[in-house]
Design an enzyme around this catalytic site. Structure first.
Site, PDB file in Angstrom:
ATOM      1  N   ASP A  30       0.756  -1.336   0.069  1.00  0.00           N
ATOM      2  CA  ASP A  30      -0.057   0.046  -0.136  1.00  0.00           C
ATOM      3  C   ASP A  30       0.742   1.191   0.083  1.00  0.00           C
ATOM      4  OD1 ASP A  30      -2.407   1.335   0.130  1.00  0.00           O
ATOM      5  OD2 ASP A  30      -2.875   1.152   2.071  1.00  0.00           O
ATOM      6  N   HIS A  47       2.616   3.628  -9.009  1.00  0.00           N
ATOM      7  CA  HIS A  47       2.306   2.146  -9.477  1.00  0.00           C
ATOM      8  C   HIS A  47       3.656   1.703 -10.006  1.00  0.00           C
ATOM      9  CE1 HIS A  47      -1.487   2.390  -7.572  1.00  0.00           C
ATOM     10  NE2 HIS A  47      -2.139   3.182  -8.534  1.00  0.00           N
ATOM     11  N   LEU A 141      11.118 -20.659  -4.885  1.00  0.00           N
ATOM     12  CA  LEU A 141      10.100 -19.400  -4.120  1.00  0.00           C
ATOM     13  C   LEU A 141       8.754 -19.596  -4.827  1.00  0.00           C
ATOM     14  CD1 LEU A 141       9.842 -16.963  -2.310  1.00  0.00           C
ATOM     15  CD2 LEU A 141      10.109 -15.596  -4.198  1.00  0.00           C
TER      16      LEU A 141
END
Ligand code: IPE
Ligand code: IPE
Ligand code: MG
Length: 250
Positions: A30, A47, A141
């Protein structure tokens, strides 16, 4: 509450020889808009920088020994944003997968999507399915990206499915337990969530992983997502390592 970054070297050792590393870390990424606003830039710039933070964090998570990194990229409530911002976010997602897939595959990352992502644009769904398939054999991962994800929506989808299975005589309601429920969640098969981080100073879950967060440790950092880096992740992991988890026991 802010977490002071420490060197990745000390967190690689867990901040001490026997501090545990979380197997599954989730992040509510965020603060992109506020990062841009501070610089008098359009939200898109925030962004875009957020993608750079994703790349740093994915690499760091793998290096630090995390098994699963789940990133909240687009919530089922983010459709409330202006159409132009939604288009920007989808464009960046498309660009991210196209630009990073080779690197992810090379680094042993397995991609997984949580959320009702099949409601995204068809070309994006196809691109994501291709990336999932291409990386299916990797095991260094797991990168789970939450797209059109809302925990309440996930829980409703599970409930609807169970009710349908029961009606069809395929599932005995008395057999419903944690394992049967979890097997139908979007996160099925992943290790339980250990650490949930939210950036930007907000201290709420915003409909993220409500079931999975039952006994996760929560770490809130003031850093805006585009500024998040390896040291911030290492610091949060070190904080996790010092928490005492009791699961209701003594
Ligand atoms: C997080 O940054 C990215 C998404 C929710 C897609 P925001 O866009 O929420 O940034 P703020 O909260 O407005 O600063
Ligand atoms: C949560 O952030 C969703 C993502 C990070 C994708 P929001 O910015 O949408 O959350 P609220 O609206 O502040 O709760
Ligand atoms: Mg936000």
């Amino acid at each position: 509450m802010s977490v002071t970054p420490i060197s990745s070297a000390s967190a690689a050792g867990g901040g001490g020889p026997d501090l545990p590393v979380p197997r599954h870390v989730a992040i509510i990424m965020d603060g992109n808009g506020r990062w841009a606003k501070k610089r008098r830039l359009p939200r898109f710039a925030g962004h875009k920088q957020g993608i750079a933070a994703v790349n740093r964090t994915v690499r760091a998570a793998g290096d630090l020994g995390v098994e699963v990194l789940t990133l909240y990229a687009f919530s089922s409530e983010n459709w409330r944003r202006p159409a132009a911002e939604i288009a920007d976010l989808m464009g960046l997602l498309r660009h991210y997968i196209r630009a990073e897939l080779d690197e992810l595959a090379r680094e042993g990352v397995r991609l997984r999507i949580i959320g009702d992502y099949r409601k995204l644009e068809p070309d994006l769904v196809a691109l994501l399915d291709h990336a999932i398939e291409r990386t299916a054999g990797n095991d260094r991962l797991t990168l789970a990206i939450a797209l059109n994800y809302g925990a309440q929506d996930e829980l409703l989808r599970v409930t609807r499915r169970l009710m349908r299975e029961a009606r069809a005589g395929e599932f005995d309601p008395d057999a419903l337990d944690d394992a049967a429920f979890e097997a139908r969640l979007d996160t099925s098969g992943l290790p339980r969530l250990d650490l949930l981080i939210r950036t930007s100073g907000e201290q709420r879950l915003s409909n993220f992983l409500l079931w999975q967060a039952a006994y996760a440790e929560l770490v809130f950092v003031d850093t805006l997502w585009p500024d998040f880096d390896r040291a911030h992740l290492a610091a949060a992991i070190a904080v996790f390592g010092q928490r005492e988890r009791r699961y209701g026991g003594l």
